[in-house]
Design a protein around this motif. Structure first.
Motif, short mmCIF file in Angstrom:
data_model
loop_
_atom_site.label_atom_id
_atom_site.label_comp_id
_atom_site.label_asym_id
_atom_site.label_seq_id
_atom_site.Cartn_x
_atom_site.Cartn_y
_atom_site.Cartn_z
N ALA A 1 0.83 -1.20 0.00
CA ALA A 1 0.00 0.00 0.00
C ALA A 1 0.87 1.26 0.00
N GLN A 2 1.96 1.25 0.77
CA GLN A 2 2.85 2.40 0.83
C GLN A 2 3.51 2.67 -0.53
N GLU A 3 3.97 1.61 -1.18
CA GLU A 3 4.66 1.78 -2.47
C GLU A 3 3.69 2.21 -3.57
N LEU A 4 2.45 1.78 -3.45
CA LEU A 4 1.46 2.11 -4.47
C LEU A 4 0.69 3.39 -4.17
N PHE A 5 0.98 3.98 -3.00
CA PHE A 5 0.28 5.18 -2.55
C PHE A 5 -1.23 4.93 -2.48
N LEU A 6 -1.59 3.78 -1.94
CA LEU A 6 -2.98 3.40 -1.73
C LEU A 6 -3.21 3.10 -0.26
N SER A 7 -4.46 3.07 0.15
CA SER A 7 -4.77 2.66 1.51
C SER A 7 -4.69 1.14 1.59
#
Length: 296
Positions: free
Chosen positions: A24-30
């Motif tokens: 989630a952090q790498e994809l900038f998603l929750s």
């Protein structure tokens, strides 16, 4: 394809990190969005892809199989995107043009030099052909654009750029008695003439003009190449039919002079053309921009 492409991207990122939160952090998603993407993919494929526990996630056998194919496919897509980006930035690609000898020397080369300075990675292919030969290559898909004599009676061809040119007759010192005189078509035809061979488009254009005036041109010398036209006139072998814009230096240096006609040959144009309905590659589009800027 059963699942959405984005779900496969999320799946591969989770598999690489063995963690929903890191993915989630790498994809900038929750994290819930990542979990939902994986869950949707599992439902669509009808199989469990991860073994989940409190510390990390592991791929199931089915998940491992999918990861091998999905990561490879996504890698190929990224490579394609990179290549396309390189084409747009002209870091790769090719420039394929057709042009005749004279056009290449006077119109193509100055622009080509600048293009190569700006985009040295682009592979350049220049096909030395007559206008008809270049059009054949264009229709066959072997080149992307061509410099040709205009006009062209072909609805499949699009003209992107035009350069007006003027056909004239020039002579050397032996014919200095003709300087400043206005010759009729018959008077000019009575002189020893030097023309390109009959199949040359520029020869046909001039010849047709004189025929419309009731005068037939019968050259004493015919050449297959334009390169010697000025030299033969300079050494007084006859009056050569040349393009004023292409012999400016010789005229300015006084090596030859222009024969004045009471009824001059109408001007014509050389153009850069391509097939209608076929998008120009980025390399040709940029070359066209440089050509237009240098002509301004």
């Amino acid at each position: 394809m059963i699942g959405k492409l984005e779900n496969y991207r999320v799946f591969c990122k989770v598999a690489q990190n063995k963690s929903f939160s890191k993915a989630a952090q790498e994809l900038f998603l929750s994290q819930p969005a990542v979990s939902q993407s994986v869950r949707q993919l599992e439902e669509q494929l009808g199989t469990q892809l991860f073994l989940r526990n409190s510390k990390k996630v592991e791929l199931t056998a089915e998940g491992q199989l999918l990861y091998e194919y999905a990561s490879s496919a996504l890698g190929l897509l990224e490579s394609a995107e990179h290549q396309l980006g390189g084409l747009q930035a002209l870091q790769v690609g090719q420039l394929r043009l057709g042009a005749g000898d004279n056009t290449a020397r006077h119109l193509l080369l100055p622009c080509l030099e600048r293009f190569h300075q700006l985009y040295p990675q682009v592979h350049i292919s220049i096909y030395n052909r007559t206008s008809n030969g270049s059009l054949e290559l264009l229709r066959a898909g072997r080149i992307d654009a061509a410099f040709v004599n205009l006009p062209i009676e072909d609805e499949r061809i699009t003209v992107h750029w035009e350069c007006p040119i003027q056909d004239i007759f020039v002579a050397g010192e032996k014919f200095s008695h003709l300087k400043g005189k206005l010759l009729s078509h018959k008077q000019l035809a009575a002189q020893p003439l030097i023309l390109l061979e009959q199949k040359a488009n520029s020869r046909l254009y001039v010849q047709r003009f004189f025929l419309r005036k009731g005068v037939e041109l019968k050259p004493e010398i015919e050449l297959a190449s334009y390169e010697l036209m000025g030299e033969l006139a300079r050494i007084n072998l006859g009056l050569s039919c040349m393009v004023r814009q292409f012999c400016t230096q010789e005229l300015q240096e006084g090596k030859i002079f222009e024969i004045m006609l009471a009824d001059p040959i109408p001007s014509r144009s050389i153009g850069l053309v391509s097939l209608k309905g076929v998008s120009l590659p980025p390399s040709v589009s940029r070359f066209l921009e440089l050509l237009q800027s240098l002509a301004d």
